[in-house]
Design a protein around this motif. Structure first.
Motif, PDB file in Angstrom:
ATOM      1  N   UNK A  64       0.842  -1.192   0.000  1.00  0.00           N
ATOM      2  CA  UNK A  64       0.000   0.000   0.000  1.00  0.00           C
ATOM      3  C   UNK A  64       0.876   1.241   0.000  1.00  0.00           C
ATOM      4  N   UNK A  65       0.464   2.217  -0.833  1.00  0.00           N
ATOM      5  CA  UNK A  65       1.175   3.500  -0.877  1.00  0.00           C
ATOM      6  C   UNK A  65       0.153   4.584  -1.172  1.00  0.00           C
ATOM      7  N   UNK A  95       6.129  -6.927  10.856  1.00  0.00           N
ATOM      8  CA  UNK A  95       7.124  -5.919  11.225  1.00  0.00           C
ATOM      9  C   UNK A  95       8.418  -6.023  10.451  1.00  0.00           C
ATOM     10  N   UNK A  96       8.590  -7.074   9.660  1.00  0.00           N
ATOM     11  CA  UNK A  96       9.822  -7.238   8.897  1.00  0.00           C
ATOM     12  C   UNK A  96       9.897  -6.203   7.773  1.00  0.00           C
ATOM     13  N   UNK A 105       9.479  -2.014   2.104  1.00  0.00           N
ATOM     14  CA  UNK A 105       8.160  -2.003   2.732  1.00  0.00           C
ATOM     15  C   UNK A 105       8.218  -2.740   4.062  1.00  0.00           C
ATOM     16  N   UNK A 106       7.323  -2.348   4.974  1.00  0.00           N
ATOM     17  CA  UNK A 106       7.200  -2.991   6.284  1.00  0.00           C
ATOM     18  C   UNK A 106       5.954  -3.861   6.286  1.00  0.00           C
ATOM     19  N   UNK A 107       6.121  -5.107   6.707  1.00  0.00           N
ATOM     20  CA  UNK A 107       5.017  -6.075   6.707  1.00  0.00           C
ATOM     21  C   UNK A 107       4.048  -5.745   7.842  1.00  0.00           C
ATOM     22  N   UNK A 108       2.737  -5.669   7.512  1.00  0.00           N
ATOM     23  CA  UNK A 108       1.713  -5.364   8.506  1.00  0.00           C
ATOM     24  C   UNK A 108       0.817  -6.559   8.809  1.00  0.00           C
ATOM     25  N   UNK A 109       0.914  -7.631   8.037  1.00  0.00           N
ATOM     26  CA  UNK A 109       0.086  -8.816   8.281  1.00  0.00           C
ATOM     27  C   UNK A 109       0.938  -9.914   8.912  1.00  0.00           C
ATOM     28  N   UNK A 110       0.273 -10.993   9.298  1.00  0.00           N
ATOM     29  CA  UNK A 110       0.971 -12.142   9.883  1.00  0.00           C
ATOM     30  C   UNK A 110       0.888 -13.306   8.896  1.00  0.00           C
ATOM     31  N   UNK A 113      -0.306 -16.756   9.850  1.00  0.00           N
ATOM     32  CA  UNK A 113      -1.680 -16.888  10.325  1.00  0.00           C
ATOM     33  C   UNK A 113      -2.687 -16.675   9.190  1.00  0.00           C
ATOM     34  N   UNK A 114      -2.402 -15.719   8.295  1.00  0.00           N
ATOM     35  CA  UNK A 114      -3.369 -15.363   7.259  1.00  0.00           C
ATOM     36  C   UNK A 114      -2.993 -15.897   5.884  1.00  0.00           C
ATOM     37  N   UNK A 115      -1.727 -16.235   5.674  1.00  0.00           N
ATOM     38  CA  UNK A 115      -1.305 -16.778   4.388  1.00  0.00           C
ATOM     39  C   UNK A 115      -0.999 -15.733   3.343  1.00  0.00           C
ATOM     40  N   UNK A 116      -0.982 -14.451   3.711  1.00  0.00           N
ATOM     41  CA  UNK A 116      -0.650 -13.413   2.735  1.00  0.00           C
ATOM     42  C   UNK A 116       0.234 -12.358   3.390  1.00  0.00           C
ATOM     43  N   UNK A 117       0.970 -11.646   2.529  1.00  0.00           N
ATOM     44  CA  UNK A 117       1.872 -10.598   3.002  1.00  0.00           C
ATOM     45  C   UNK A 117       1.323  -9.259   2.568  1.00  0.00           C
ATOM     46  N   UNK A 118       0.865  -8.463   3.548  1.00  0.00           N
ATOM     47  CA  UNK A 118       0.451  -7.087   3.302  1.00  0.00           C
ATOM     48  C   UNK A 118       1.535  -6.186   3.871  1.00  0.00           C
ATOM     49  N   UNK A 119       1.826  -5.083   3.166  1.00  0.00           N
ATOM     50  CA  UNK A 119       2.918  -4.221   3.591  1.00  0.00           C
ATOM     51  C   UNK A 119       2.626  -2.769   3.204  1.00  0.00           C
ATOM     52  N   UNK A 120       3.337  -1.855   3.852  1.00  0.00           N
ATOM     53  CA  UNK A 120       3.270  -0.427   3.507  1.00  0.00           C
ATOM     54  C   UNK A 120       4.671   0.038   3.190  1.00  0.00           C
ATOM     55  N   UNK A 121       4.774   0.924   2.189  1.00  0.00           N
ATOM     56  CA  UNK A 121       6.084   1.440   1.809  1.00  0.00           C
ATOM     57  C   UNK A 121       6.650   2.306   2.909  1.00  0.00           C
TER      58      UNK A 121
END
Length: 125
Positions: A64-65, A95-96, A105-110, A113-121
């Motif tokens: 996300x940006x 947090x990685x 980007x910083x990972x905001x999901x787990x 647990x969820x099976x996907x990687x959500x991140x913010x720039x």
């Protein structure tokens, strides 16, 4: 982290003595330790009639940006504050800091647990 029972200490620091044996619902599972690579997933049962999807390996992230979300490729893990060795082993946790085709980007999901990687720039310093 297999046994997720109650703490052995009170908030004041005093000792809590066990009043029963370990119960089945206090058991945990081994961490997923999601790595960067060809996508691999595992579905596990969770409490109730629910399931969790564990990402064992993945190479895509939703970044996300400014209100826009795009799917990018993960190149490697730059930093992981949860464990210094995770960055060397390319393990993704919440947090990685990851290197993507869109930037860092910083990972905001787990992912475990969820099976996907959500991140913010994040801005490079």
């Amino acid at each position: 982290m297999k046994d997720q029972g109650r703490s052995q200490r009170k908030r004041t620091g005093g000792r809590l003595r066990p009043f029963r044996n370990k119960k089945r619902y206090q058991l945990g599972r081994e961490p997923a330790e999601t790595t960067v690579g060809e996508p691999r997933f595992r579905t596990i049962d969770s409490r109730g009639s629910n399931t969790k999807t564990r990402a064992l390996a993945t190479n895509v992230a939703q970044v996300a940006e400014g209100g826009e979300v795009s799917q990018t490729d993960i190149e490697n893990v730059v930093d992981n504050p949860s464990n210094v060795n995770y960055a060397r082993r390319n393990i993704i946790t919440k947090g990685a800091i990851i290197d993507t085709s869109a930037g860092r980007a910083r990972v905001t999901s787990r992912p475990g647990q969820t099976g996907q990687v959500n991140a913010v720039l994040v801005e490079d310093e």
